[in-house]
Design an enzyme around this catalytic site. Structure first.
Site, mmCIF file in Angstrom:
data_model
loop_
_atom_site.group_PDB
_atom_site.id
_atom_site.type_symbol
_atom_site.label_atom_id
_atom_site.label_comp_id
_atom_site.label_asym_id
_atom_site.label_seq_id
_atom_site.Cartn_x
_atom_site.Cartn_y
_atom_site.Cartn_z
ATOM 1 N N GLU A 26 61.866 -1.524 82.098
ATOM 2 C CA GLU A 26 62.471 -2.793 82.503
ATOM 3 C C GLU A 26 63.940 -2.636 82.905
ATOM 4 O O GLU A 26 64.697 -1.886 82.281
ATOM 5 C CB GLU A 26 62.361 -3.825 81.379
ATOM 6 N N HIS B 55 59.688 -6.261 90.949
ATOM 7 C CA HIS B 55 58.852 -5.227 90.349
ATOM 8 C C HIS B 55 58.405 -4.234 91.412
ATOM 9 O O HIS B 55 58.091 -4.623 92.537
ATOM 10 C CB HIS B 55 57.612 -5.837 89.693
ATOM 11 N N GLY C 186 55.864 -8.057 84.276
ATOM 12 C CA GLY C 186 55.348 -6.778 84.748
ATOM 13 C C GLY C 186 53.838 -6.767 84.788
ATOM 14 O O GLY C 186 53.233 -6.216 85.717
ATOM 15 N N CYS D 56 61.443 -13.890 82.522
ATOM 16 C CA CYS D 56 60.861 -13.041 81.478
ATOM 17 C C CYS D 56 59.597 -13.713 80.990
ATOM 18 O O CYS D 56 59.648 -14.789 80.378
ATOM 19 C CB CYS D 56 61.846 -12.838 80.329
ATOM 20 N N CYS E 31 55.673 -6.186 78.914
ATOM 21 C CA CYS E 31 56.457 -6.922 79.909
ATOM 22 C C CYS E 31 55.531 -7.938 80.567
ATOM 23 O O CYS E 31 54.602 -7.555 81.282
ATOM 24 C CB CYS E 31 57.045 -5.973 80.954
#
Length: 277
Positions: free
Chosen positions: A210, A161, A222, A75, A219
């Site tokens: 997410e 992703h 992301g 994260c 994110c």
């Protein structure tokens, strides 16, 4: 069980952070979901746990749990909050630390201006490493989502992703299509669905649905994956300002085989104590 916590956010991507450096914390999926519940708990997108180092070449271990109770690998916004937390709690006096995650080592650095830069590591592009079921290693690949075929780039930033380019991120079907992409059969570990709008070579807008949390205000991984995808497609050039609904990140990437560097804020909101069953 009484649990002390700190509420933090990185561009509105919000976290409950727990210090488990002195004693372990028993976190079942049910307890994580109770903490993350926005009506009956504290409320968060992810729960972050700071643990002592388990190996000599790192400073801490970093564990991440999504709001649905599942533990995940990485994260990015949480990594920035992590380094702010360990500094504020005086668990370290190092400006740059090395942190072990489920997907490898990251190196967040607290800057003098209060922003945090994180070396997020080298992105994985091979489908098997994402993981993404495909017999092609093409940068852009078709993905059947219901009645639609979308063109995605699969990237792992320690977590998977699927990035697609859209004309207008505000009009993109993030919630409806994102939920289908998240659990698509070609992503066996599920996936974060990114919707990228290119503004110019050094500026982009992004929304992300997410895995295990739904759409969040920002994110970090992301944003990294989206910039990697945009550069590989010839649409972006490093560095890139990525505008999310929660604020702005700067992402730099020098190309395949090099690490992605992410810079952005990390904010403490409040501290408290919660009673858990």
């Amino acid at each position: 069980m009484k649990l002390r916590f700190t509420k933090m956010h990185g561009l509105g991507n919000d976290f409950v952070v727990i210090d488990a450096t002195r004693a372990p914390v028993d976190l079942t999926p049910a307890r994580v979901k109770a903490i993350a519940d926005r009506h009956f708990g504290v409320g968060c997108d992810q729960l972050l746990v700071v643990e002592p180092a388990a190996r000599p070449d790192v400073d801490f271990r970093y564990r991440i749990f999504n709001a649905d109770g599942g533990e995940v690998e990485q994260c990015g916004n949480g990594a920035r909050c992590f380094v702010r937390f360990v500094h504020d709690k005086r668990l370290t006096d190092k400006a740059e630390i090395r942190v072990e995650t489920r997907s490898g080592i990251i190196a967040p650095r607290l800057r003098a201006d209060g922003l945090v830069t994180v070396d997020m590591g080298v992105p994985e592009l091979a489908p098997a490493k994402v993981p993404f079921v495909s017999d092609s290693d093409a940068v852009v690949q078709p993905l059947q989502v219901g009645a639609d075929t979308v063109a995605i780039t699969a990237v792992s930033m320690g977590n998977p992703h699927a990035v697609q380019v859209v004309a207008d991120v505000d009009a993109a079907p993030v919630v409806e299509q994102g939920a289908r992409i998240e659990r698509h059969e070609r992503f066996p570990a599920r996936v974060n669905a990114g919707f990228l709008q290119v503004v110019d070579a050094h500026e982009a807008r992004l929304r992300v649905f997410e895995r295990g949390a739904g759409e969040t205000l920002a994110c970090g991984t992301g944003a990294c994956a989206a910039v990697v995808a945009g550069i590989l497609r010839g649409l972006l050039e490093t560095p890139v300002r990525v505008h999310t609904r929660g604020g702005e990140l700067e992402i730099a990437w020098d190309g395949p085989g090099t690490p992605v560097r992410m810079t952005g804020p990390a904010v403490t909101v409040f501290e408290g104590e919660m009673e858990l069953a």
